[in-house]
Design a protein around this motif. Sequence first.
Motif, PDB file in Angstrom:
ATOM      1  N   PHE A 130      37.038  51.622  84.622  1.00  0.00           N
ATOM      2  CA  PHE A 130      37.750  53.003  83.946  1.00  0.00           C
ATOM      3  C   PHE A 130      38.278  53.807  85.149  1.00  0.00           C
ATOM      4  N   PHE A 131      37.256  54.497  86.772  1.00  0.00           N
ATOM      5  CA  PHE A 131      37.822  55.173  87.063  1.00  0.00           C
ATOM      6  C   PHE A 131      38.919  54.562  87.930  1.00  0.00           C
ATOM      7  N   GLU A 132      38.959  53.277  88.504  1.00  0.00           N
ATOM      8  CA  GLU A 132      40.188  53.181  89.218  1.00  0.00           C
ATOM      9  C   GLU A 132      41.546  53.305  88.204  1.00  0.00           C
ATOM     10  N   ASN A 133      40.883  52.293  87.202  1.00  0.00           N
ATOM     11  CA  ASN A 133      42.133  52.364  85.996  1.00  0.00           C
ATOM     12  C   ASN A 133      42.932  53.813  85.953  1.00  0.00           C
ATOM     13  N   TYR A 134      42.243  55.019  86.014  1.00  0.00           N
ATOM     14  CA  TYR A 134      43.125  56.333  85.996  1.00  0.00           C
ATOM     15  C   TYR A 134      43.183  57.225  87.456  1.00  0.00           C
ATOM     16  N   THR A 135      42.784  56.060  88.749  1.00  0.00           N
ATOM     17  CA  THR A 135      43.541  56.876  89.748  1.00  0.00           C
ATOM     18  C   THR A 135      44.592  56.197  90.158  1.00  0.00           C
ATOM     19  N   ASN A 136      45.048  54.763  90.039  1.00  0.00           N
ATOM     20  CA  ASN A 136      46.074  53.741  90.209  1.00  0.00           C
ATOM     21  C   ASN A 136      47.088  54.644  89.806  1.00  0.00           C
ATOM     22  N   ASN A 137      48.192  54.651  91.342  1.00  0.00           N
ATOM     23  CA  ASN A 137      49.448  55.271  91.418  1.00  0.00           C
ATOM     24  C   ASN A 137      49.653  56.945  90.126  1.00  0.00           C
ATOM     25  N   LYS A 138      48.333  56.807  91.391  1.00  0.00           N
ATOM     26  CA  LYS A 138      48.281  58.710  91.038  1.00  0.00           C
ATOM     27  C   LYS A 138      47.896  58.765  92.415  1.00  0.00           C
TER      28      LYS A 138
END
Length: 581
Positions: free
Chosen positions: A318-326
């Motif tokens: 979950f957390f990696e999904n909303y962190t990647n590319n940011k």
Amino acid sequence: MEKFYSNEKNALVVIALLKKHGVKKVVASPGTTNMTIVASMQSDNYFEVFSSVDERSAAYMACGLAGETKEPVVICCTGATASRNYLPGLTEAYYRKLPIIAITATPETYKVGHHVAQVIDRSVLPNDVSKLSLTLPIIKDDNDLIDCEIKVNRIILESFRHGGGPVHLNFQTTYNSEYTTKELPDVRVINRIRQNDEFPELPNGKIGIFIGVHQLMTDHETKVIDDFCAANNAAVFCDHTSGYKGNYRLLYSIASSQIIGDPIAFNPDVLIHIGEVSGDYSNLRISGKQIWRVNEDGEIRDTFGKLRYVFEMPEQSFFENYTNNKKGTKQNDFFNSCKIRLESFYNRIPDIPFSNIWVASKLSKFLPEKSCIHFGILNSLRSWNFFEISNTINSISSVGGFGIDGNISTLLGASLSNKNKLFYGVVGDLAFFYDMNSLGNRHFGNNIRILLINNGKGTEFRNFNHKAAHFGIEADKYIAAAGHFGNKSEVLVKNYAENLGFEYFAASNKEQFENVYNRFLEPKITDKPMLFEVFTDSDDESKALEMMVNIDKDTSQSVKKIAKQVLGENRLKALKKALKK
């Protein structure tokens, strides 16, 4: 006469949520008890309704329809034995994992067992006809509405889950004969997101993470959350059971427990809920505009009453999904604002009476590094949640079942994992005596140290803010259970502990405590386990708590002063501007 939806509120919730979840195919059987649902569907062109007089046939029709379309199908029948005829078809659906939603109507369930015509007991079903069976309440107030929304969401979601399968909703009806409702209510839909699904967009606002009881996180798990916080303007709200020791940790109890003022500096747009049960009641006041729960169990746990999504996946995914590319930001306005507010309380802690809270304030800073500490529920956990401890110390409390019956035994079990590590326990007298036989266990090691807060009763029930407070001293008789176990005897625990090979010391006031507490903090494992008995008074315990939760009488000047020290004048102006957005 033109007919609209039924005025029966629980029927409206069912229909509204079926539509929001995209369920439209229905096989209806005739009857009176299910009429409010069927007639309402008949009035809504959204639904594709098919008729079947024979419920056994209706269930098999639904199997065929679901098998071909790969869509969930509702079957709906009246009371009496109609629902029994669904069983063969539901058995077929169970073993083929077909998403059949069986809605069986019934008069109020309090009539079950009283020879009321057409009322049968559906409380127990065969194991292989339904993945989930729930009874829908008749809506009389807001709590019933919440219960109804949650149950309908659970039923619909379960029909899709883990490959799909049949589910059962027992629908209570009042036979409302009015059909004048023209619009469906704005009900709360809950969606379950799995790893391969499309993720909802995370708002560009203030993001909070709330952690209930959680295993101690690894360095990698901590970094994943830290990276997420840096990239998404997020802060992590913890207590001593949360297992997170990262850069965005806020042990927020002293702030969230304040009676005056908001429980959180700025309400987050989304609060991400991870972990299990929380024993920190004050932090449960933290909320958000919506709640996203992340847990591999994928269950609907609506702790805050605002659940919107359940992410059935590992937290890391979950957390990696909303962190990647940011790109991570150097400043985190939301975390900084909460940190400033938190520091304002630590700088103004009053001179509180001798109590569990006072003891926690003295010991928390000096616990030996890399030790472990177990807290008793309620008073002990709350008292220590006001104060931070070293990041090297693992802390836990038995908040799963939330009982007082095994605190010391749990501590004993944990201590067996590493004889070279110190294990501390903090318990009240009722919890101690409830589990005192464990002190005589032959596996009890020298690496255990127990802090016993003995006030001669369940002091929780004598606190100024407890529901029993208006009973005053009368609460001691049966609610607070005062006077048991020697009634604060100065020799009972001493003799028992020393005879079992413990090093024992005691304190009844601040001066006595100051004279002996350093021994309890000895960083090396000694020749004997230790038991430190601290005698407190329930009135002082209540007064100390009252003082701690009333610090926030006028924080404006102190907060501004700390903010300038932490951020500087220019950065403070930028922070204020950002938080107004």
